[in-house]
Design a protein around this motif. Sequence first.
Motif, mmCIF file in Angstrom:
data_model
loop_
_atom_site.group_PDB
_atom_site.id
_atom_site.type_symbol
_atom_site.label_atom_id
_atom_site.label_comp_id
_atom_site.label_asym_id
_atom_site.label_seq_id
_atom_site.Cartn_x
_atom_site.Cartn_y
_atom_site.Cartn_z
ATOM 1 N N VAL A 39 37.606 31.888 47.730
ATOM 2 C CA VAL A 39 38.280 32.344 48.945
ATOM 3 C C VAL A 39 38.869 31.127 49.636
ATOM 4 C CG1 VAL A 39 37.981 33.484 51.159
ATOM 5 C CG2 VAL A 39 36.727 34.305 49.170
ATOM 6 N N GLY A 40 40.181 31.168 49.836
ATOM 7 C CA GLY A 40 40.869 30.066 50.499
ATOM 8 C C GLY A 40 41.524 30.544 51.777
ATOM 9 N N ASP A 41 42.540 29.814 52.185
ATOM 10 C CA ASP A 41 43.238 30.194 53.407
ATOM 11 C C ASP A 41 44.595 30.852 53.133
ATOM 12 O OD1 ASP A 41 44.388 27.939 52.417
ATOM 13 O OD2 ASP A 41 44.516 26.882 54.333
ATOM 14 N N GLU A 42 44.851 31.159 51.865
ATOM 15 C CA GLU A 42 46.081 31.865 51.506
ATOM 16 C C GLU A 42 46.038 33.290 52.052
ATOM 17 O OE1 GLU A 42 48.989 31.249 49.551
ATOM 18 O OE2 GLU A 42 48.427 29.190 50.002
ATOM 19 N N GLY A 81 43.905 35.519 49.881
ATOM 20 C CA GLY A 81 44.412 35.025 48.607
ATOM 21 C C GLY A 81 44.594 36.101 47.548
ATOM 22 N N SER A 82 44.203 37.327 47.859
ATOM 23 C CA SER A 82 44.373 38.430 46.908
ATOM 24 C C SER A 82 45.849 38.774 46.780
ATOM 25 C CB SER A 82 43.626 39.672 47.387
ATOM 26 O OG SER A 82 42.256 39.446 47.463
ATOM 27 N N MET A 83 46.200 39.300 45.624
ATOM 28 C CA MET A 83 47.556 39.812 45.417
ATOM 29 C C MET A 83 47.444 41.268 44.983
ATOM 30 S SD MET A 83 49.862 36.724 43.853
ATOM 31 C CE MET A 83 48.957 36.485 42.348
ATOM 32 N N LEU A 84 48.263 42.115 45.585
ATOM 33 C CA LEU A 84 48.190 43.553 45.375
ATOM 34 C C LEU A 84 49.581 44.083 45.056
ATOM 35 C CD1 LEU A 84 46.676 46.351 45.750
ATOM 36 C CD2 LEU A 84 47.422 46.214 48.125
ATOM 37 N N VAL A 85 49.675 44.878 44.000
ATOM 38 C CA VAL A 85 50.911 45.601 43.692
ATOM 39 C C VAL A 85 50.569 47.083 43.715
ATOM 40 C CG1 VAL A 85 52.668 46.102 41.946
ATOM 41 C CG2 VAL A 85 51.958 43.747 42.341
#
Length: 118
Positions: A39-42, A81-85
């Motif tokens: 887990v980052g700050d993205e 930082g997750s990416m969702l489509v």
Amino acid sequence: MLPAAHRLRRSGDFATTVRGGRRASRGSVVVHLTQPAQVGDEPTKAGFVVSKAVGGAVVRNRVKRRLRHLVAERVGKLPPGSMLVVRALPGTAFVGYRQMAIDLDLALEAAARQRSPR
């Protein structure tokens, strides 16, 4: 509205998420979710795929607006930082807003669930 910082924009990000993310389908939507190892700050980013099979331009845009609004309410629940489509299935144009929200919640829950060890 989904803030600009939370939008997937590059085709490479879409491809990475669709190919490498966890996939879950519920009712009118399919979600592909990639969660970071650390887990980052993205910010969490989301993108939408609504094909011509859903309907004409007006219908597709209405479906995208609804999905963007629904995801904007839920983006804070996903790890940073997750990416969702989110991909709309052809029958999505005929699904009500409440049912679309239920389908999205169930799909996100299924995609976020950790895989059980074998």
